[in-house]
Design an enzyme around this catalytic site. Structure first.
Site, PDB file in Angstrom:
ATOM      1  CB  ILE A 154       5.689  28.577 -27.014  1.00  0.00           C
ATOM      2  CG1 ILE A 154       5.124  29.016 -25.383  1.00  0.00           C
ATOM      3  CG2 ILE A 154       7.313  28.680 -26.833  1.00  0.00           C
ATOM      4  CD1 ILE A 154       5.475  28.026 -24.514  1.00  0.00           C
ATOM      5  CB  THR A 233      12.159  25.650 -24.230  1.00  0.00           C
ATOM      6  OG1 THR A 233      11.344  25.852 -25.354  1.00  0.00           O
ATOM      7  CG2 THR A 233      13.532  25.932 -24.705  1.00  0.00           C
ATOM      8  NE  ARG A 235       5.575  20.372 -18.708  1.00  0.00           N
ATOM      9  CZ  ARG A 235       5.737  21.731 -18.288  1.00  0.00           C
ATOM     10  NH1 ARG A 235       6.701  22.322 -19.004  1.00  0.00           N
ATOM     11  NH2 ARG A 235       4.826  22.208 -17.712  1.00  0.00           N
ATOM     12  CD  GLU A 264      13.267  19.359 -15.633  1.00  0.00           C
ATOM     13  OE1 GLU A 264      12.544  19.873 -14.677  1.00  0.00           O
ATOM     14  OE2 GLU A 264      13.076  19.439 -16.693  1.00  0.00           O
ATOM     15  CG  HIS A 283      11.544  23.485 -16.116  1.00  0.00           C
ATOM     16  ND1 HIS A 283      10.828  22.077 -16.058  1.00  0.00           N
ATOM     17  CD2 HIS A 283      10.672  24.118 -16.685  1.00  0.00           C
ATOM     18  CE1 HIS A 283       9.642  22.250 -16.671  1.00  0.00           C
ATOM     19  NE2 HIS A 283       9.537  23.347 -17.179  1.00  0.00           N
TER      20      HIS A 283
END
Length: 322
Positions: A154, A233, A235, A264, A283
């Site tokens: 990523i 983006t 955790r 969350e 998320h």
């Protein structure tokens, strides 16, 4: 032997049917479990595929015949890997499968924060034509220094995308890339503190571990450039969200883009949602309909390799298997 394959959680439409088609053998019995109550009471999974649901010790103990836990995505902090390993259970993930979608969202958040998207939207909803209101607080990516923490699939893709917008890219990773890779991805290596100090935008692309909780806390935020942007983006827990909120509210940081947060799901009254310079998404980084095109073949291949007794490609606890 027949293996019970459980697809647990919510997935893009057609995933269950496509998985069955990809594993079109008499060796499998397929089950779909969508609600948490049913998931928690489940006791007969041989192969468990997870997207949102977690696999703590209790779930592992409930399913005495469990042989593989498969993560739909790269992250596996939702699985008790140590306990699974003690039980002889293979844990797999799908590294790189969602890299393009998470990288796209990362760039989107950078642009949205830098161009004051939420502030403009709020103004327009209140009848204010804000064309020039935020002009002195709005920034493009062109000529900015982007600091990437974590140069995996990523992080490297984010670098490539950002370079298209004219950003200079530098990175820190515990495992430095080869010189050839640095040249290919046009990435300059710097130590962690230097990345924090010198970047206009800092973006996180590392897994959450026991050792990097609050990787970005009060001390790190204090040494960031005034007016910098922070993006997460990866955790929730990598950033101390309350210290971040203070920094954005005080004007130390221009803003933040968060696809993940510490708590969350986020309560509708959370203070993070009250600051228009902080954009929070629920998320959704890897949550696109077309991600199945990449993940289903990876998962299917690992399952078939398992039952045929050949090397499994995406094992997380590989030190115990293969």
């Amino acid at each position: 032997m027949k293996y019970r394959v459980v697809l647990a959680g919510k997935y893009p439409q057609g995933t269950f049917e496509r998985l069955k088609a990809a594993l079109n053998r008499d060796s499998f019995d397929f089950v779909k479990v969508e609600n948490e109550e049913e998931y928690n009471s489940m006791k007969d999974a041989d192969i468990l595929i997870l997207r949102v649901f977690k696999a703590p010790r209790k779930i592992i103990d409930n399913n005495k015949n469990l042989k593989i836990i498969m993560r739909w995505g790269a992250g596996y902090d939702s699985v008790d890997v140590d306990y699974a390993s003690k039980k002889g259970i293979i844990v797999t993930n799908t590294p790189g499968a969602n890299a393009y979608s998470v990288a796209e969202l990362t760039i989107m958040l950078m642009l949205a924060v830098g161009r004051k998207l939420l502030s403009h939207q709020e103004c327009l909803k209140n009848g204010i034509w804000s064309k020039n209101t935020f002009i002195n607080e709005s920034y493009s990516l062109n000529n900015k220094t982007l600091g990437i923490i974590g140069a995996g699939n990523i992080g490297r893709r984010v670098a490539k995308y950002a370079q298209v917008f004219g950003a200079k890219t530098q990175y820190y990773d515990e495992y430095r890339l080869s010189r050839d890779q640095e040249k290919i991805y046009n990435l300059e290596f710097k130590n962690f503190e230097e990345i924090i100090k010198t970047s206009d935008i800092v973006t996180l692309h590392v897994p959450l571990t026991k050792n990097n909780f609050h990787l970005i806390g009060k001390d790190e935020i204090n040494i960031m450039k005034k007016g910098a942007i922070l993006i997460n983006t990866s955790r929730g827990g990598l950033i101390d969200d309350m210290e971040l909120l203070k920094a954005v509210t005080s004007g130390k940081l221009l803003g933040a883009g968060l696809d993940v947060v510490e708590n969350e799901p986020l309560d509708k009254n959370d203070e993070l949602l009250k600051n228009s310079n902080i954009i929070v998404t629920p998320h959704i980084g890897g949550g696109t309909a077309d991600i199945s095109d990449v993940i289903i073949p990876m998962i299917s291949e690992d399952i078939i390799n398992f039952i045929e007794g050949v090397k499994i490609n995406h094992i997380v606890n590989k030190e115990l298997f293969n």
